[in-house]
Design a protein around this motif. Sequence first.
Motif, short mmCIF file in Angstrom:
data_model
loop_
_atom_site.label_atom_id
_atom_site.label_comp_id
_atom_site.label_asym_id
_atom_site.label_seq_id
_atom_site.Cartn_x
_atom_site.Cartn_y
_atom_site.Cartn_z
N ILE A 1 46.57 -21.29 21.68
CA ILE A 1 46.19 -20.03 22.29
C ILE A 1 47.34 -19.61 23.20
CG2 ILE A 1 44.51 -18.82 23.74
CD1 ILE A 1 42.50 -21.04 22.93
N MET A 2 47.90 -18.46 22.95
CA MET A 2 49.09 -18.03 23.67
C MET A 2 48.71 -17.07 24.81
SD MET A 2 51.18 -17.38 20.13
CE MET A 2 52.70 -16.83 20.88
N GLY A 3 49.47 -17.18 25.90
CA GLY A 3 49.22 -16.31 27.04
C GLY A 3 49.42 -17.05 28.35
N GLU A 4 49.66 -16.30 29.40
CA GLU A 4 49.84 -16.88 30.73
C GLU A 4 48.51 -16.97 31.48
OE1 GLU A 4 52.53 -18.27 32.02
OE2 GLU A 4 53.64 -17.91 30.16
N ASN A 5 47.95 -15.84 31.81
CA ASN A 5 46.71 -15.80 32.58
C ASN A 5 45.53 -15.28 31.76
OD1 ASN A 5 48.00 -16.62 35.07
ND2 ASN A 5 48.90 -14.56 35.11
N LYS A 6 45.81 -14.89 30.51
CA LYS A 6 44.76 -14.41 29.62
C LYS A 6 45.25 -14.56 28.19
CE LYS A 6 46.27 -9.56 29.73
NZ LYS A 6 46.56 -9.43 28.30
N VAL A 7 44.35 -14.35 27.24
CA VAL A 7 44.73 -14.46 25.83
C VAL A 7 45.68 -13.32 25.46
CG1 VAL A 7 43.90 -14.35 23.46
CG2 VAL A 7 42.60 -15.63 25.17
N GLU A 8 46.82 -13.70 24.89
CA GLU A 8 47.79 -12.71 24.44
C GLU A 8 48.16 -12.90 22.97
OE1 GLU A 8 51.07 -13.06 27.12
OE2 GLU A 8 49.96 -12.29 28.84
N GLY A 9 47.79 -14.05 22.42
CA GLY A 9 48.11 -14.30 21.03
C GLY A 9 47.51 -15.61 20.56
N LEU A 10 47.63 -15.85 19.27
CA LEU A 10 47.11 -17.09 18.67
C LEU A 10 48.08 -17.55 17.59
CD1 LEU A 10 44.66 -19.07 18.44
CD2 LEU A 10 43.83 -17.60 16.59
N LYS A 11 48.45 -18.82 17.68
CA LYS A 11 49.31 -19.43 16.66
C LYS A 11 48.43 -20.19 15.68
CE LYS A 11 53.22 -21.08 18.06
NZ LYS A 11 54.27 -21.95 18.67
N ILE A 12 48.60 -19.91 14.38
CA ILE A 12 47.78 -20.54 13.35
C ILE A 12 48.68 -21.12 12.26
CG2 ILE A 12 45.79 -19.07 13.79
CD1 ILE A 12 46.56 -17.43 11.31
N GLN A 13 48.12 -22.07 11.50
CA GLN A 13 48.89 -22.72 10.44
C GLN A 13 48.09 -22.80 9.16
OE1 GLN A 13 49.90 -26.92 10.98
NE2 GLN A 13 51.89 -26.57 9.99
N ASN A 14 48.74 -22.48 8.06
CA ASN A 14 48.12 -22.59 6.75
C ASN A 14 48.03 -24.06 6.36
OD1 ASN A 14 47.96 -22.73 3.73
ND2 ASN A 14 47.95 -20.51 3.96
N LYS A 15 46.83 -24.53 6.05
CA LYS A 15 46.61 -25.94 5.75
C LYS A 15 47.28 -26.37 4.44
CE LYS A 15 42.75 -27.98 6.26
NZ LYS A 15 41.32 -28.31 6.05
N GLU A 16 47.47 -25.43 3.52
CA GLU A 16 48.03 -25.78 2.22
C GLU A 16 49.55 -25.69 2.19
OE1 GLU A 16 46.08 -23.20 -0.53
OE2 GLU A 16 44.18 -24.29 -0.45
N THR A 17 50.10 -24.68 2.83
CA THR A 17 51.55 -24.45 2.75
C THR A 17 52.30 -24.88 4.01
OG1 THR A 17 51.43 -22.21 3.67
CG2 THR A 17 51.08 -22.45 1.29
N GLU B 1 52.66 -22.98 6.52
CA GLU B 1 53.17 -21.76 7.14
C GLU B 1 52.51 -21.51 8.49
OE1 GLU B 1 53.12 -16.91 6.32
OE2 GLU B 1 51.79 -18.27 5.23
N ILE B 2 53.30 -21.11 9.47
CA ILE B 2 52.78 -20.81 10.81
C ILE B 2 52.90 -19.32 11.08
CG2 ILE B 2 53.15 -21.14 13.29
CD1 ILE B 2 54.01 -24.00 12.70
N LYS B 3 51.82 -18.75 11.57
CA LYS B 3 51.79 -17.34 11.95
C LYS B 3 51.49 -17.23 13.43
CE LYS B 3 50.00 -15.28 7.64
NZ LYS B 3 50.95 -14.17 7.45
N GLU B 4 52.03 -16.20 14.06
CA GLU B 4 51.67 -15.86 15.44
C GLU B 4 51.01 -14.49 15.44
OE1 GLU B 4 54.85 -16.23 18.22
OE2 GLU B 4 55.20 -18.36 17.76
N LEU B 5 49.77 -14.45 15.84
CA LEU B 5 49.00 -13.21 15.84
C LEU B 5 48.96 -12.64 17.25
CD1 LEU B 5 45.94 -14.45 13.75
CD2 LEU B 5 48.09 -13.47 12.89
N LYS B 6 49.23 -11.37 17.38
CA LYS B 6 49.11 -10.68 18.66
C LYS B 6 47.66 -10.21 18.81
CE LYS B 6 49.89 -8.05 22.29
NZ LYS B 6 50.03 -8.62 23.65
N ILE B 7 46.95 -10.81 19.74
CA ILE B 7 45.54 -10.44 19.96
C ILE B 7 45.24 -10.38 21.45
CG2 ILE B 7 44.67 -11.40 17.78
CD1 ILE B 7 43.76 -13.87 19.38
N ASP B 8 44.21 -9.64 21.78
CA ASP B 8 43.73 -9.56 23.16
C ASP B 8 42.41 -10.30 23.36
OD1 ASP B 8 45.48 -7.48 24.80
OD2 ASP B 8 45.33 -6.74 22.75
#
Length: 317
Positions: A208-224, A226-233
């Motif tokens: 879970i990315m962010g300093e004082n609040k949620v700013e993003g989420l790093k996820i990984q594909n279980k099969e490949t 691959e890592i993605k970084e999603l910009k979310i609030d």
Amino acid sequence: MSEIIKINIAVIGLGPAGIGASVKLFDEGIDFTIFNKGMPGGKVNICPRVDNYPGYTKIPGPDLAFALYQRILDRKIKVINKEVISLTKNNDDFELILSDNSKYIAKYVIVGTGTKEKLIGLKNEEEFLGKGISYCSVCDGHFYKNLPVAVIGGGNAALKEAIHLSEFVSHLYVIHRRNEFRGSLKNVEELKEKKNVEILTPYIPLEIMGENKVEGLKIQNKETGEIKELKIDGLFPLVGQNPNTTFIKIDGVKDEYNTIPVNLKTMETNCPNLFATGDVLPRLLRQIYLSEHDGVVAAQTIINRIRNKNNNIKLHL
């Protein structure tokens, strides 16, 4: 030392199971006491939409919760709004200790305390609760109007939260660790039709990315890998529930998952006169009407037992 109050029957929890039990006991003229923490109606309050409760095609969870609670209000049944923090058994009696340290002694106990959400186990998850992390779109979804959010989970709870959020967020990521969803095909298909919904499988959350609040989420594909970084609030982790049974201090009642096995014909546990109902059971299918049914069955079992013993239990009529 706190005064010890003797009662006949303790109903712990006022979700659908507790309401079902209470209405049955009241209508049969049996004296009982309800203990409840939180909102009457339990987790029905945080369900965005209920599609399968008898008598309703579709109904918002809070509306159904109040309709259930109305049965308690109509009968003017008193509720003690305090948490039971300990349940033990001494010979034939049960001892309940409440959050204010008051003590009650009961002959029969019906447990209907439901569940709480599982954590996904990432750093900052508890720290960010209320700062971008929520388990209830009905409660907090309006904070994310026109903002990107993510839902983690593959069951119906996650899918329904996602459907509700999709109505007002700018973009919605639905993240599940498997390619197949545990929830209903109908809910999955409804999500796939939403233009602002992106389904990401089979992905697991890493950070879970962010300093004082949620700013993003790093996820990984279980099969490949691959890592993605999603910009979310906002992040709604809905990966299952743990039963609210830690207050029960009676040996042998709970299984390895802290759920409570029962005889489904009576709802009685392996501890005589202790009954469990609703989502605390090790049940594959969890439905509101089933919880309500459990409560009624437990109440009827106690009623039959009381009348067979003819022990002159106090009536409230």
